[in-house]
Write a protein that holds these residues in place. Structure first.
Motif, PDB file in Angstrom:
ATOM      1  N   UNK A  48      23.016   3.454   7.585  1.00 50.95           N
ATOM      2  CA  UNK A  48      22.605   2.605   7.045  1.00 50.95           C
ATOM      3  C   UNK A  48      21.142   2.015   7.152  1.00 50.95           C
ATOM      4  N   UNK A  49      20.340   1.590   6.240  1.00 55.02           N
ATOM      5  CA  UNK A  49      18.959   1.497   6.199  1.00 55.02           C
ATOM      6  C   UNK A  49      18.346   0.162   6.560  1.00 55.02           C
ATOM      7  N   UNK A  50      19.069  -0.979   6.443  1.00 56.56           N
ATOM      8  CA  UNK A  50      18.886  -2.281   6.995  1.00 56.56           C
ATOM      9  C   UNK A  50      19.419  -2.547   8.376  1.00 56.56           C
ATOM     10  N   UNK A  51      18.680  -2.430   9.337  1.00 55.81           N
ATOM     11  CA  UNK A  51      19.020  -2.674  10.696  1.00 55.81           C
ATOM     12  C   UNK A  51      19.809  -4.207  10.916  1.00 55.81           C
ATOM     13  N   UNK A  52      19.164  -5.118  10.122  1.00 56.41           N
ATOM     14  CA  UNK A  52      19.568  -6.726  10.152  1.00 56.41           C
ATOM     15  C   UNK A  52      21.097  -6.482   9.940  1.00 56.41           C
ATOM     16  N   UNK A  53      21.474  -5.658   8.786  1.00 56.99           N
ATOM     17  CA  UNK A  53      22.923  -5.917   8.391  1.00 56.99           C
ATOM     18  C   UNK A  53      23.909  -4.516   8.787  1.00 56.99           C
ATOM     19  N   UNK A  54      23.481  -3.825   9.841  1.00 57.97           N
ATOM     20  CA  UNK A  54      24.394  -2.976  10.221  1.00 57.97           C
ATOM     21  C   UNK A  54      25.459  -3.485  10.990  1.00 57.97           C
ATOM     22  N   UNK A  55      26.715  -2.822  10.518  1.00 61.59           N
ATOM     23  CA  UNK A  55      27.952  -3.217  10.888  1.00 61.59           C
ATOM     24  C   UNK A  55      28.026  -3.206  12.346  1.00 61.59           C
ATOM     25  N   UNK A  56      28.450  -4.445  13.137  1.00 61.94           N
ATOM     26  CA  UNK A  56      28.805  -4.855  14.391  1.00 61.94           C
ATOM     27  C   UNK A  56      29.980  -3.960  14.846  1.00 61.94           C
ATOM     28  N   UNK A  57      30.920  -3.743  14.182  1.00 62.16           N
ATOM     29  CA  UNK A  57      32.057  -2.962  14.782  1.00 62.16           C
ATOM     30  C   UNK A  57      32.291  -1.776  13.926  1.00 62.16           C
ATOM     31  N   UNK A  58      33.048  -0.795  14.399  1.00 64.07           N
ATOM     32  CA  UNK A  58      33.120   0.461  13.636  1.00 64.07           C
ATOM     33  C   UNK A  58      34.074   0.502  12.455  1.00 64.07           C
ATOM     34  N   UNK A  59      35.272  -0.311  12.831  1.00 66.60           N
ATOM     35  CA  UNK A  59      36.310  -0.244  11.558  1.00 66.60           C
ATOM     36  C   UNK A  59      36.712  -1.629  10.865  1.00 66.60           C
ATOM     37  N   UNK A  60      36.795  -1.662   9.759  1.00 68.37           N
ATOM     38  CA  UNK A  60      37.157  -2.738   8.874  1.00 68.37           C
ATOM     39  C   UNK A  60      38.379  -2.417   7.997  1.00 68.37           C
ATOM     40  N   UNK A  67      28.289   4.482  -2.178  1.00 69.85           N
ATOM     41  CA  UNK A  67      27.438   3.875  -2.185  1.00 69.85           C
ATOM     42  C   UNK A  67      26.301   3.647  -1.050  1.00 69.85           C
ATOM     43  N   UNK A  68      25.456   2.818  -0.930  1.00 65.90           N
ATOM     44  CA  UNK A  68      24.430   2.756   0.209  1.00 65.90           C
ATOM     45  C   UNK A  68      24.573   1.810   1.204  1.00 65.90           C
ATOM     46  N   UNK A  69      25.663   1.037   1.067  1.00 70.58           N
ATOM     47  CA  UNK A  69      25.869  -0.276   1.848  1.00 70.58           C
ATOM     48  C   UNK A  69      26.431   0.056   3.370  1.00 70.58           C
ATOM     49  N   UNK A 127      10.499   1.900  -4.614  1.00 72.09           N
ATOM     50  CA  UNK A 127      11.789   1.826  -4.000  1.00 72.09           C
ATOM     51  C   UNK A 127      11.514   2.498  -2.437  1.00 72.09           C
ATOM     52  N   UNK A 128      12.536   1.867  -1.791  1.00 76.07           N
ATOM     53  CA  UNK A 128      12.492   2.386  -0.209  1.00 76.07           C
ATOM     54  C   UNK A 128      12.689   4.028  -0.200  1.00 76.07           C
ATOM     55  N   UNK A 129      12.094   4.661   0.977  1.00 76.21           N
ATOM     56  CA  UNK A 129      12.210   5.950   0.765  1.00 76.21           C
ATOM     57  C   UNK A 129      12.872   6.425   1.965  1.00 76.21           C
ATOM     58  N   UNK A 130      13.841   5.505   2.559  1.00 78.04           N
ATOM     59  CA  UNK A 130      14.553   5.768   3.772  1.00 78.04           C
ATOM     60  C   UNK A 130      16.082   5.540   3.565  1.00 78.04           C
ATOM     61  N   UNK A 131      16.488   5.828   2.225  1.00 81.76           N
ATOM     62  CA  UNK A 131      17.904   5.385   2.159  1.00 81.76           C
ATOM     63  C   UNK A 131      18.714   6.664   1.490  1.00 81.76           C
TER      64      UNK A 131
END
Length: 211
Positions: free
Chosen positions: A172-184, A149-151, A57-61
């Protein structure tokens, strides 16, 4: 359509999965070509007899509530959905798993009674999303309205039948999927033509389904 529950162990409809996929991760995931990729697990192996799957497992989540993600969290989640007393309607999707064992803080193993060639596909599905063990204990039967969750997005509020709000999870641990905007915000507009008019008027940025 509105969500039914934000507890992925009790989710049976595709509309709610759209919301849950923003908040949760599994050990593995599908890419756009339906290939299995690592997610919360870095890598994995299967024993020669095909009965034991071991995941590193990842250890940075961390979960949205700050709870650490580790092998114990995996065991809590998978034992919960497999427990017949819990009554998950999607329990059968993970039924081949006989035992879940914590090998070390970031190593977990799953055992089956017979080889299961579809194990990774099972774990990539929403039934195997990881939920904060602290939230499971804290909210109990109300977990479906208090998701943790961890998303890339974390839950803010749910005005049933009207709207659901999320905010970007800075940890969030995955830099490639970090949200580009703050609110959804998801707004429930059941009628197709009304959705289209809302889009044309600029009241919403995206509609689904687009008819």
């Amino acid at each position: 359509a509105d969500a039914s529950t934000f507890d992925p162990h009790f989710c049976t409809d595709s509309a709610t999965e759209i919301f849950n996929k923003n908040m949760y991760n599994g050990l593995v995931k599908f890419n756009s070509d339906m290939e299995i990729l690592p997610d919360l697990a870095k890598d994995w192996s299967v024993s020669e007899d095909g009965l034991t799957w071991t995941f590193n497992l990842r250890d940075d989540v961390a979960f949205h509530d700050g709870t650490k993600f580790n092998a114990e969290a995996v065991k809590v989640c998978l034992d919960r959905i497999r427990n017949p007393d819990v009554g998950s309607p999607v329990r059968t999707s993970l039924q081949p798993i006989a035992t879940v064992e914590v090998v070390s803080e970031y190593v977990v193993s799953l055992s089956t009674e017979v080889p299961d060639g579809a194990m990774l596909q099972r774990l990539a599905g929403p039934a195997a999303f990881m939920i904060s063990p602290a939230a499971i204990e804290k909210y109990g039967a109300d977990l479906g309205a208090n998701p943790v969750g961890t998303g890339p997005w974390k839950f803010v509020s749910w005005d049933r039948g009207n709207s659901i709000q999320f905010e970007a999870f800075d940890g969030y641990f995955d830099a490639s999927r970090k949200a580009a905007i703050q609110n959804l915000e998801f707004v429930m507009i059941p009628e197709g033509s009304t959705r289209t008019m809302s889009l044309e008027a600029g009241d919403v940025d995206f509609v689904y389904p687009a008819f």
